[in-house]
Motif scaffolding. Structure first.
Motif, short mmCIF file in Angstrom:
data_model
loop_
_atom_site.label_atom_id
_atom_site.label_comp_id
_atom_site.label_asym_id
_atom_site.label_seq_id
_atom_site.Cartn_x
_atom_site.Cartn_y
_atom_site.Cartn_z
N VAL A 5 0.85 -1.18 0.00
CA VAL A 5 0.00 0.00 0.00
C VAL A 5 0.89 1.24 0.00
O VAL A 5 1.70 1.43 0.92
CB VAL A 5 -0.93 0.03 1.22
CG1 VAL A 5 -1.77 1.31 1.20
CG2 VAL A 5 -1.84 -1.20 1.23
N GLU A 6 0.73 2.05 -1.04
CA GLU A 6 1.50 3.30 -1.15
C GLU A 6 0.72 4.47 -0.58
O GLU A 6 -0.52 4.45 -0.57
CB GLU A 6 1.85 3.62 -2.61
CG GLU A 6 2.60 2.54 -3.35
CD GLU A 6 1.69 1.70 -4.21
OE1 GLU A 6 2.16 1.14 -5.23
OE2 GLU A 6 0.49 1.58 -3.88
N SER A 7 1.44 5.48 -0.17
CA SER A 7 0.83 6.73 0.28
C SER A 7 1.84 7.86 0.10
O SER A 7 3.03 7.60 -0.11
CB SER A 7 0.38 6.64 1.74
OG SER A 7 1.49 6.40 2.58
N GLY A 8 1.34 9.09 0.19
CA GLY A 8 2.24 10.24 0.16
C GLY A 8 2.23 11.05 -1.11
O GLY A 8 2.91 12.08 -1.19
N LEU A 20 7.20 9.50 -0.49
CA LEU A 20 6.27 8.40 -0.69
C LEU A 20 6.60 7.28 0.29
O LEU A 20 7.78 7.03 0.58
CB LEU A 20 6.35 7.87 -2.12
CG LEU A 20 6.13 8.89 -3.23
CD1 LEU A 20 6.15 8.17 -4.59
CD2 LEU A 20 4.84 9.65 -3.05
N SER A 21 5.56 6.62 0.76
CA SER A 21 5.73 5.49 1.67
C SER A 21 5.06 4.26 1.08
O SER A 21 4.04 4.37 0.39
CB SER A 21 5.10 5.79 3.03
OG SER A 21 5.68 6.93 3.62
N CYS A 22 5.63 3.12 1.37
CA CYS A 22 5.04 1.85 0.96
C CYS A 22 5.09 0.91 2.15
O CYS A 22 6.16 0.65 2.70
CB CYS A 22 5.80 1.26 -0.22
SG CYS A 22 5.24 -0.39 -0.71
N THR A 76 8.77 -1.71 5.17
CA THR A 76 8.56 -0.31 4.83
C THR A 76 9.64 0.19 3.88
O THR A 76 10.83 -0.04 4.13
CB THR A 76 8.57 0.57 6.09
OG1 THR A 76 7.59 0.10 7.01
CG2 THR A 76 8.28 2.02 5.74
N TYR A 78 10.63 3.84 1.62
CA TYR A 78 10.33 5.23 1.35
C TYR A 78 11.00 5.68 0.05
O TYR A 78 12.01 5.12 -0.37
CB TYR A 78 10.84 6.14 2.47
CG TYR A 78 10.22 5.91 3.81
CD1 TYR A 78 11.01 5.65 4.94
CD2 TYR A 78 8.84 5.97 3.98
CE1 TYR A 78 10.45 5.47 6.18
CE2 TYR A 78 8.26 5.77 5.24
CZ TYR A 78 9.07 5.52 6.33
OH TYR A 78 8.51 5.33 7.56
N CYS A 94 4.82 0.95 -5.85
CA CYS A 94 5.76 0.18 -5.05
C CYS A 94 5.80 -1.24 -5.59
O CYS A 94 4.77 -1.80 -5.99
CB CYS A 94 5.30 0.19 -3.60
SG CYS A 94 6.35 -0.69 -2.45
N THR A 108 0.23 5.60 -6.30
CA THR A 108 -0.12 6.90 -5.74
C THR A 108 0.29 7.97 -6.75
O THR A 108 1.37 7.88 -7.34
CB THR A 108 0.56 7.11 -4.37
OG1 THR A 108 0.10 8.35 -3.79
CG2 THR A 108 2.08 7.15 -4.46
#
Length: 114
Positions: A5-8, A20-22, A76, A78, A94, A108
């Motif tokens: 799951v990606e975010s950012g 970005l985070s995964c 995790t 980044y 990711c 994302t």
């Protein structure tokens, strides 16, 4: 076996930064390399950065010196993106390598305005 799951992502102006985070879940102990890819509209998906299990880093020439990939925990990864340019716009994905299989997140969106 592995979920990502990606975010950012977001909308920024040229010259600004994003991280970005995964987050990986499932059988994270079998993940080897982790990477970030991106896909711009009408273009093929391309490798942006990779971190191997041995800690080796690989970057696309277009992002060297501006982007940094890190993996502080096994689940995790980044992507720190500095000095963003309009050509960095795209969907960022990711990727986790598990034996010979690739797992992908949903992506994302990063949009850089000039």
């Amino acid at each position: 076996q592995v979920q990502l799951v990606e975010s950012g992502g977001g909308l920024v102006q040229a010259g600004e930064s994003l991280r970005l985070s995964c987050a990986a879940s499932g059988r994270i102990s079998i993940i080897s390399d982790m990477s970030w890819y991106r896909q711009a509209p009408g273009k093929q998906r391309e490798l942006v950065a990779r971190i191997t299990t041995g800690g080796r880093l690989n970057y696309a020439d277009s992002v060297k010196g501006r982007f940094t990939i890190s993996r502080p925990k096994v689940n995790t990864v980044y992507l720190q993106m500095n000095s963003l340019k309009p050509e960095d716009t795209g969907a960022y994905y990711c990727n986790a390598l598990v034996y010979a299989s690739n797992y992908w997140g949903q992506g994302t969106q990063v949009t850089v305005s000039s």
